[in-house]
Design a protein around this motif. Structure first.
Motif, mmCIF file in Angstrom:
data_model
loop_
_atom_site.group_PDB
_atom_site.id
_atom_site.type_symbol
_atom_site.label_atom_id
_atom_site.label_comp_id
_atom_site.label_asym_id
_atom_site.label_seq_id
_atom_site.Cartn_x
_atom_site.Cartn_y
_atom_site.Cartn_z
ATOM 1 N N PRO A 1 -4.950 -6.377 9.029
ATOM 2 C CA PRO A 1 -5.624 -5.072 8.910
ATOM 3 C C PRO A 1 -4.935 -4.003 9.739
ATOM 4 C CG PRO A 1 -7.251 -6.791 9.159
ATOM 5 C CD PRO A 1 -5.917 -7.432 9.363
ATOM 6 N N ASP B 1 -2.965 -0.608 22.007
ATOM 7 C CA ASP B 1 -3.981 -1.620 21.774
ATOM 8 C C ASP B 1 -4.908 -1.118 20.675
ATOM 9 O OD1 ASP B 1 -5.664 -3.762 22.123
ATOM 10 O OD2 ASP B 1 -5.489 -3.692 24.302
ATOM 11 N N GLU C 1 -8.747 -1.838 12.071
ATOM 12 C CA GLU C 1 -7.908 -1.051 11.180
ATOM 13 C C GLU C 1 -7.967 0.462 11.457
ATOM 14 O OE1 GLU C 1 -7.753 -2.274 7.227
ATOM 15 O OE2 GLU C 1 -6.960 -0.376 6.518
ATOM 16 N N PRO C 2 -9.165 1.059 11.633
ATOM 17 C CA PRO C 2 -9.172 2.513 11.875
ATOM 18 C C PRO C 2 -8.418 2.871 13.150
ATOM 19 C CG PRO C 2 -11.386 1.726 11.403
ATOM 20 C CD PRO C 2 -10.530 0.522 11.541
ATOM 21 N N LEU D 1 -19.009 -15.180 13.502
ATOM 22 C CA LEU D 1 -18.757 -14.941 12.077
ATOM 23 C C LEU D 1 -18.545 -13.461 11.782
ATOM 24 C CD1 LEU D 1 -20.847 -17.328 9.848
ATOM 25 C CD2 LEU D 1 -18.415 -17.278 10.289
ATOM 26 N N GLY D 2 -18.474 -12.634 12.830
ATOM 27 C CA GLY D 2 -18.155 -11.227 12.629
ATOM 28 C C GLY D 2 -16.695 -11.032 12.263
ATOM 29 N N VAL E 1 -2.139 -11.633 2.449
ATOM 30 C CA VAL E 1 -1.443 -12.095 1.248
ATOM 31 C C VAL E 1 -1.589 -11.062 0.136
ATOM 32 C CG1 VAL E 1 -1.363 -13.899 -0.494
ATOM 33 C CG2 VAL E 1 -1.690 -14.510 1.903
ATOM 34 N N ALA E 2 -2.791 -10.481 0.042
ATOM 35 C CA ALA E 2 -3.002 -9.437 -0.968
ATOM 36 C C ALA E 2 -2.100 -8.242 -0.684
ATOM 37 C CB ALA E 2 -4.465 -9.004 -0.978
ATOM 38 N N PRO F 1 -6.164 -14.796 2.362
ATOM 39 C CA PRO F 1 -5.873 -14.494 0.952
ATOM 40 C C PRO F 1 -6.275 -13.086 0.534
ATOM 41 C CG PRO F 1 -7.522 -16.249 1.189
ATOM 42 C CD PRO F 1 -6.929 -16.023 2.539
ATOM 43 N N GLN F 2 -7.421 -12.603 1.018
ATOM 44 C CA GLN F 2 -7.871 -11.294 0.536
ATOM 45 C C GLN F 2 -7.324 -10.159 1.388
ATOM 46 O OE1 GLN F 2 -9.536 -13.336 2.296
ATOM 47 N NE2 GLN F 2 -11.138 -12.426 3.538
ATOM 48 N N GLU F 3 -6.634 -10.476 2.503
ATOM 49 C CA GLU F 3 -6.054 -9.406 3.316
ATOM 50 C C GLU F 3 -4.531 -9.450 3.254
ATOM 51 O OE1 GLU F 3 -7.831 -9.734 7.188
ATOM 52 O OE2 GLU F 3 -9.641 -8.665 6.584
ATOM 53 N N LYS G 1 -7.170 -3.060 19.208
ATOM 54 C CA LYS G 1 -8.392 -3.877 19.282
ATOM 55 C C LYS G 1 -8.692 -4.622 17.988
ATOM 56 C CE LYS G 1 -9.837 -0.048 21.174
ATOM 57 N NZ LYS G 1 -10.720 1.095 21.357
ATOM 58 N N VAL H 1 -14.897 -16.357 9.072
ATOM 59 C CA VAL H 1 -15.639 -16.557 7.821
ATOM 60 C C VAL H 1 -14.799 -17.444 6.905
ATOM 61 C CG1 VAL H 1 -16.631 -15.406 5.817
ATOM 62 C CG2 VAL H 1 -16.802 -14.342 8.065
ATOM 63 N N GLN H 2 -13.478 -17.149 6.896
ATOM 64 C CA GLN H 2 -12.555 -17.951 6.087
ATOM 65 C C GLN H 2 -12.528 -19.399 6.575
ATOM 66 O OE1 GLN H 2 -10.846 -16.768 3.390
ATOM 67 N NE2 GLN H 2 -10.179 -18.856 3.016
ATOM 68 N N PRO I 1 -13.497 -11.820 9.902
ATOM 69 C CA PRO I 1 -13.200 -12.368 8.577
ATOM 70 C C PRO I 1 -12.439 -13.687 8.635
ATOM 71 C CG PRO I 1 -12.686 -10.039 8.650
ATOM 72 C CD PRO I 1 -13.066 -10.434 10.047
#
Lengths: 317, 336
Positions: free
Chosen positions: A229, A198, A203-204, A47-48, A260-261, A256-258, A200, A53-54, A50
């Motif tokens: 991301p 790569d 995002e950063p 569950l780490g 698509v947003a 939806p929150q990544e 990984k 989690v979705q 997203p």
């Protein structure tokens, strides 16, 4: 003095633990007295992420529509042995159906087979297990999605251009498939991958790699990132360099929150959905529990989100 | 006559023998590497250097905090997860609740200070091994970060009660931190890093508390006997480390434009690597912020050079390992 502190800490820790573990599950379970109530066990590998989690959220949303099923979630926190133990716990608890999104194929094949032997139907979600001792596999095809992304990008750029590819973990199967699919998709076009790194799935790291690509190449026409991301990180790097308008950004996953947003905000030009299959899994579970025949393998379709169709919920590929 | 000829040489030799001199040699070696494998001249352009200064800033801020703790002979493993907790809380306050940065930033710093305070109390007053105390804090803060965020990134896509999403603007403070000044050449985060480094340097080199930290790291019992308030000074080191990590967390959130509960995985190791490559002694009592500054540049440039050359991940890890060992070996005090 010090020892007294410790005693206090221990009591506090135990109190917290007991407080957390006594939940409200027992109440719901007591309601399911007749045979028209089913308990479904869901073993999630990590569950780490997203996206996972979705997946759990989709499963829960679909299950909530049916008052006659209860779904119990366990998170293996990216630990194969823990997930194996979770499957065994579900079997001995006697759940009516098991949904598993396995971390790895080989080590979880046997626990899944044992569940099937114990008479519990098993739906395998997203990642496969070996052999065919399970009830139904539901998943999407990363290679096809990568290929679609490549083809879309080739069309968008008019068959020529320089592309930066920001890869997920290349030791993971999704990273591998999204890479090889993309290469298939742009094969024969004039698109050329000039820089690949790569990131990984992070995002950063994507922003860092894109910084390097921007410093090295004066012309970059597109960025293909293996997840949204990553594409967003690349966008931020390009924006800091004042070059975001010259570059087409494409990502995968379309949460939806990544993704698509980001498309709705005009950050990404396109994102390809990698469906979680949560709703489909509950549908299939209900059919299995009702005694219906289900296909052995269900391949989920993907959806493409661009600025033109994001308001309508994207379009199927 | 003979001696007067050898004086400049001897001066160079002496300075090369000092910790700062040796740290500079390591940095120089990395820079030479960049000059040799320069990615078709990209390393001689301004871009990579500018990018490096931005990327190294957040690592550098954490490393400053880590330096304080390491000088006392301790270690702080919780920097990565406290960073994530602060990034998540700060994003929640500024993006989702639209609080003013003037309110959110002090609260975020307070969260960092509180985490540091707990670690410090466990390590100094309750005499837990710093490794164990901060290991517990590392796990705890990661859990808190996931709990506070509900396991999702806190971004500008805000979920409504009915499950749909609405998009809000990136808060002004995020844009301000992630902007550049001086004709687009210097990132604000780099300035924040330099300010943090300057403040920690003053505290460490010019203030009584700094002297006390060195004394504790050198010999804790002797420090206690000579009247150093050991528990207080040591706890404060962890608190200040927590505050610096919180600053890094705010910068991280601003650069990502979101609070990611998974952020900062493995950051404690980078921070330790920076401090050690600079030449601060892991056993405590010796080192300083100047060295950490050089260490930050060394690791920052190494990372950048590997990235600009698009070295594959496997090669990067192997090379980083080798170069860290080489850099630390040049640090080692030895007889010539």
């Amino acid at each position: 003095m010090v020892r007294r502190h410790f005693t206090f800490l221990w009591i506090l820790a135990i109190a917290l633990f007991v407080g957390c573990s006594s939940g409200d599950k027992d109440a719901t379970r007591a309601a399911g007295k007749a045979r028209d109530f089913y308990t479904i066990g869901m073993s999630q590998c990590n569950l780490g992420e997203p996206w996972r989690v979705q997946m759990n959220a989709d499963l829960k949303a679909a299950a909530d529509k049916h008052p006659n099923i209860e779904i119990v979630f366990k998170d293996a926190q990216n630990d194969t042995l823990k997930q194996r133990a979770h499957v065994e716990e579900f079997v001995s608890a006697g759940v009516d159906l098991l949904i598993i999104s396995p971390k790895e194929a080989a080590p979880l094949t046997e626990p899944v087979a044992k569940a099937v032997d114990a008479g519990i139907p098993v739906i395998v979600l997203d990642r496969a297990v070996q052999g065919d001792n399970y009830t139904c596999f539901i998943g999407a095809d990363n290679k096809l999605i990568g290929k679609a992304a490549g083809a879309w990008l080739a069309k968008k750029l008019g068959d020529k251009g320089k592309v930066v590819e920001l890869k997920g973990l290349m030791t993971s199967i999704p990273g591998h498939d999204r890479h090889s699919g993309f290469l298939e998709g742009i094969a024969g076009s004039g698109l050329e991958v000039i820089f690949e790194a790569d990131m990984k799935w992070l995002e950063p790291d994507a922003r860092k790699e894109m910084d390097s690509a921007l410093a090295r190449f004066d012309t970059i026409d597109a960025v293909y990132a293996h997840n949204d991301p990553g594409a967003h990180g690349a966008y931020l790097a390009a924006k800091a360099a004042g070059r975001e308008k010259d570059i087409v950004f494409v990502g995968i996953d379309a949460l939806p929150q990544e993704g698509v947003a980001y498309v709705a905000q005009g950050i990404l030009s396109a994102t390809f959905q990698y469906p979680t299959g949560g709703a489909e899994a509950i549908d299939t579970a209900l059919r299995i529990l009702a005694g219906e025949e289900v296909p052995k393998k269900i391949v989920l379709g993907s959806r493409l989100f661009t600025a033109d169709n994001v308001k309508q919920g994207g379009e199927p590929l | 006559m003979n001696t007067s000829e050898r004086t400049p040489l001897r001066a160079i030799a002496t300075s090369l023998g000092s910790p700062a001199g040796r740290a500079l040699v390591a940095l120089l070696l990395v820079l030479v590497l960049g000059g040799v494998v320069n990615a078709e001249g990209a390393c001689f352009k301004l871009g990579p250097h500018r990018g490096m200064l931005r990327q190294a800033a957040v690592c550098g801020i954490r490393a400053c905090g880590m330096t304080l703790v390491i000088i006392t002979g301790g270690i702080d493993l919780a920097v990565g997860s406290v960073l994530a907790l602060v990034a998540v809380s700060f994003s929640l306050m500024t993006i989702h609740w639209a609080w003013s940065a003037w309110l959110a930033a002090p609260l975020a710093l307070a969260i960092g200070a509180a985490c540091g305070g707990v670690s410090g109390t466990l390590a100094a007053r309750l005499r837990l091994q710093p490794f164990i105390a901060t290991l517990a804090m590392m796990v705890f803060a990661r859990g808190m970060a996931k709990w506070v965020s509900g396991g999702q990134k806190i971004s500008t896509a805000v979920q409504n009660a009915d499950g749909t999403y609405r998009y809000v603007d990136v808060p002004g403070v995020f844009r301000a931190i992630d902007s550049r000044i001086f004709g687009d050449n210097l990132s604000v985060v780099t300035l924040i890093f330099l300010a943090c480094a300057a403040l920690t340097w003053i505290a460490l080199a010019r203030h009584r508390w700094g002297r006390e930290l060195y004394a504790i790291g050198g010999n804790e019992e002797a420090a206690r006997l000579s009247g150093v308030p050991v528990v207080w000074a040591k706890t404060l080191a962890y608190v200040v480390c927590g505050v610096l990590v919180a600053v890094a967390g705010i910068c991280q959130a601003a650069q990502e434009q979101q609070g990611d509960p998974e952020a900062g995985m493995g950051y404690e190791l980078t921070a330790i690597a920076i401090v050690v490559i600079g030449g601060t002694n892991l056993m405590g009592g010796r080192g300083g912020i100047g060295l950490t500054l050089i260490g930050t540049l060394t690791i920052g440039y190494l990372d950048k050079i590997l990235s600009v050359n698009a070295v594959p991940e496997a090669g990067r890890l192997v090379l980083t390992g080798i170069i860290i060992v080489a850099a630390v070996l040049t640090q080692k005090r030895r007889r010539w």
